[in-house]
Scaffold this motif. Structure first.
Motif, PDB file in Angstrom:
ATOM      1  N   PHE A 135       0.430  -1.356  -0.196  1.00  0.00           N
ATOM      2  CA  PHE A 135       0.294  -0.013  -0.150  1.00  0.00           C
ATOM      3  C   PHE A 135       0.520   1.520  -0.031  1.00  0.00           C
ATOM      4  CE2 PHE A 135      -2.727  -3.669   2.288  1.00  0.00           C
ATOM      5  CZ  PHE A 135      -3.114  -3.617   1.497  1.00  0.00           C
ATOM      6  N   TYR A 136       1.955   1.229   0.345  1.00  0.00           N
ATOM      7  CA  TYR A 136       3.241   2.047   0.397  1.00  0.00           C
ATOM      8  C   TYR A 136       3.893   2.509  -0.805  1.00  0.00           C
ATOM      9  CZ  TYR A 136       1.513   1.876   5.324  1.00  0.00           C
ATOM     10  OH  TYR A 136       0.800   1.957   6.135  1.00  0.00           O
ATOM     11  N   ILE A 137       3.833   1.322  -2.129  1.00  0.00           N
ATOM     12  CA  ILE A 137       4.335   1.918  -3.062  1.00  0.00           C
ATOM     13  C   ILE A 137       4.662   2.835  -3.946  1.00  0.00           C
ATOM     14  CG2 ILE A 137       5.343   1.140  -4.880  1.00  0.00           C
ATOM     15  CD1 ILE A 137       4.789  -1.879  -3.646  1.00  0.00           C
ATOM     16  N   ASP A 138       5.096   4.373  -4.246  1.00  0.00           N
ATOM     17  CA  ASP A 138       4.365   4.732  -4.534  1.00  0.00           C
ATOM     18  C   ASP A 138       4.540   4.982  -6.452  1.00  0.00           C
ATOM     19  OD1 ASP A 138       4.429   7.585  -6.248  1.00  0.00           O
ATOM     20  OD2 ASP A 138       5.369   8.486  -4.890  1.00  0.00           O
ATOM     21  N   TYR A 139       2.989   4.294  -6.830  1.00  0.00           N
ATOM     22  CA  TYR A 139       3.212   4.109  -8.089  1.00  0.00           C
ATOM     23  C   TYR A 139       3.540   4.696  -9.183  1.00  0.00           C
ATOM     24  CZ  TYR A 139       1.672  -0.808  -7.014  1.00  0.00           C
ATOM     25  OH  TYR A 139       1.513  -1.774  -6.578  1.00  0.00           O
ATOM     26  N   ASP A 140       3.052   6.062  -9.454  1.00  0.00           N
ATOM     27  CA  ASP A 140       3.535   7.407 -10.051  1.00  0.00           C
ATOM     28  C   ASP A 140       5.106   7.706 -10.482  1.00  0.00           C
ATOM     29  OD1 ASP A 140       0.916   7.735 -10.521  1.00  0.00           O
ATOM     30  OD2 ASP A 140       0.788   8.372  -8.855  1.00  0.00           O
ATOM     31  N   ALA A 141       5.856   7.356  -9.113  1.00  0.00           N
ATOM     32  CA  ALA A 141       7.101   7.399  -9.040  1.00  0.00           C
ATOM     33  C   ALA A 141       7.859   6.737 -10.153  1.00  0.00           C
ATOM     34  CB  ALA A 141       7.444   7.862  -7.407  1.00  0.00           C
ATOM     35  N   ILE A 142       7.108   5.420  -9.912  1.00  0.00           N
ATOM     36  CA  ILE A 142       7.598   4.213 -10.587  1.00  0.00           C
ATOM     37  C   ILE A 142       7.557   4.433 -12.266  1.00  0.00           C
ATOM     38  CG2 ILE A 142       7.869   1.935 -11.070  1.00  0.00           C
ATOM     39  CD1 ILE A 142       7.059   1.384  -7.862  1.00  0.00           C
ATOM     40  N   ALA A 143       6.855   5.206 -12.322  1.00  0.00           N
ATOM     41  CA  ALA A 143       5.784   5.761 -13.982  1.00  0.00           C
ATOM     42  C   ALA A 143       7.112   6.700 -14.195  1.00  0.00           C
ATOM     43  CB  ALA A 143       4.415   5.357 -13.768  1.00  0.00           C
ATOM     44  N   ARG A 144       7.060   7.413 -13.284  1.00  0.00           N
ATOM     45  CA  ARG A 144       8.060   8.540 -14.220  1.00  0.00           C
ATOM     46  C   ARG A 144       9.095   7.670 -14.178  1.00  0.00           C
ATOM     47  NH1 ARG A 144       5.425  11.483 -10.304  1.00  0.00           N
ATOM     48  NH2 ARG A 144       6.748  10.962  -8.386  1.00  0.00           N
ATOM     49  N   ASP A 145       9.695   7.110 -13.843  1.00  0.00           N
ATOM     50  CA  ASP A 145      11.074   6.698 -14.175  1.00  0.00           C
ATOM     51  C   ASP A 145      10.517   5.642 -15.204  1.00  0.00           C
ATOM     52  OD1 ASP A 145      12.098   7.604 -11.467  1.00  0.00           O
ATOM     53  OD2 ASP A 145      11.882   5.954 -10.342  1.00  0.00           O
ATOM     54  N   LEU A 146       9.957   4.947 -15.052  1.00  0.00           N
ATOM     55  CA  LEU A 146       9.392   4.185 -16.492  1.00  0.00           C
ATOM     56  C   LEU A 146       9.804   4.504 -17.610  1.00  0.00           C
ATOM     57  CD1 LEU A 146       7.056   1.257 -14.912  1.00  0.00           C
ATOM     58  CD2 LEU A 146       9.402   0.997 -15.596  1.00  0.00           C
ATOM     59  N   GLY A 147       8.736   6.235 -17.506  1.00  0.00           N
ATOM     60  CA  GLY A 147       8.882   7.150 -18.906  1.00  0.00           C
ATOM     61  C   GLY A 147      10.435   7.467 -19.440  1.00  0.00           C
ATOM     62  N   MET A 148      11.715   7.029 -18.810  1.00  0.00           N
ATOM     63  CA  MET A 148      13.023   7.724 -19.012  1.00  0.00           C
ATOM     64  C   MET A 148      13.323   6.673 -20.110  1.00  0.00           C
ATOM     65  SD  MET A 148      13.997  10.169 -18.339  1.00  0.00           S
ATOM     66  CE  MET A 148      13.311  11.011 -16.229  1.00  0.00           C
ATOM     67  N   ASP A 149      12.772   5.502 -20.191  1.00  0.00           N
ATOM     68  CA  ASP A 149      13.345   4.542 -21.025  1.00  0.00           C
ATOM     69  C   ASP A 149      11.595   3.461 -22.300  1.00  0.00           C
ATOM     70  OD1 ASP A 149      15.588   4.240 -20.293  1.00  0.00           O
ATOM     71  OD2 ASP A 149      15.531   2.836 -18.926  1.00  0.00           O
ATOM     72  N   TYR A 150      10.956   4.033 -21.633  1.00  0.00           N
ATOM     73  CA  TYR A 150       9.539   3.503 -22.253  1.00  0.00           C
ATOM     74  C   TYR A 150       8.656   5.126 -22.641  1.00  0.00           C
ATOM     75  CZ  TYR A 150      10.286  -1.190 -19.918  1.00  0.00           C
ATOM     76  OH  TYR A 150      11.145  -2.099 -19.828  1.00  0.00           O
ATOM     77  N   ALA A 151       8.141   4.582 -24.075  1.00  0.00           N
ATOM     78  CA  ALA A 151       7.625   5.892 -24.015  1.00  0.00           C
ATOM     79  C   ALA A 151       5.911   5.398 -24.548  1.00  0.00           C
ATOM     80  CB  ALA A 151       7.908   5.658 -25.701  1.00  0.00           C
ATOM     81  N   GLU A 152       4.495   5.623 -24.105  1.00  0.00           N
ATOM     82  CA  GLU A 152       3.028   5.644 -24.912  1.00  0.00           C
ATOM     83  C   GLU A 152       2.970   5.523 -26.366  1.00  0.00           C
ATOM     84  OE1 GLU A 152       0.325   7.502 -22.622  1.00  0.00           O
ATOM     85  OE2 GLU A 152       1.955   7.616 -20.834  1.00  0.00           O
TER      86      GLU A 152
END
Length: 167
Positions: free
Chosen positions: A137-154
């Motif tokens: 419940f304490y995992i910051d998925y938005d922060a992980i998503a921002r980090d993934l945005g450095m290598d992944y694209a939509e």
């Protein structure tokens, strides 16, 4: 069936519709302008067919020189293979050549709508190790998503949102 149109660059000539590479070759060879001269150059336009095939035509830059490869891909490749080529060529900068095959490209594709969904999927799959349930419940998925945005694209391909990574 996929239908294309060959629009002559010669303003004194009329274009034609076609549904196969053979039909294009036959009609192009016979076409003459208003002065009786042969017409040699055409703009190829996608007219009708599946959305994924329209996206493939746009990605590869449909020209006279690749009509045969386009029709072969439309017939032989499934939607996942077409999507792979579309992303590789349109988004990752790969070239589409006469011998291009979907497996030629090194990219990862995830059928999720957002980077946050991809972050949630990665955590669920254990990419970050085994996380006790009481801490999930304490995992910051938005922060992980921002980090993934450095290598992944939509991207959106034929109405489907995807996340991809070019290697």
């Amino acid at each position: 069936m996929t239908q294309l149109h060959a629009q002559p660059y010669d303003l004194a000539a009329s274009g034609f519709y076609f549904e196969t590479a053979e039909e294009y070759t036959e009609k192009a060879a016979k076409l003459r302008n208003d002065y009786g001269d042969p017409v040699e150059e055409f703009e190829i336009q996608f007219i009708d067919g599946e959305r994924i095939d329209c996206a493939l035509a746009a990605a590869i830059g449909l020209y006279q020189s690749n009509i045969t490869q386009f029709f072969k891909a439309v017939e032989d490749w499934d939607d996942d293979q077409k999507t792979r080529v579309i992303l590789a060529v349109a988004e990752c900068g790969y070239d589409f050549t006469a011998d291009t095959q979907p497996d030629d490209f090194d990219l990862e594709i995830y059928p999720v709508e957002t980077l946050r969904e991809l972050a949630e999927q990665f955590v669920e799959e254990g990419l970050f190790g085994d996380i006790p349930e009481r801490l999930q419940f304490y995992i910051d998925y938005d922060a992980i998503a921002r980090d993934l945005g450095m290598d992944y694209a939509e991207a959106e391909v034929a109405g489907t949102r995807l996340i991809y990574h070019c290697a």
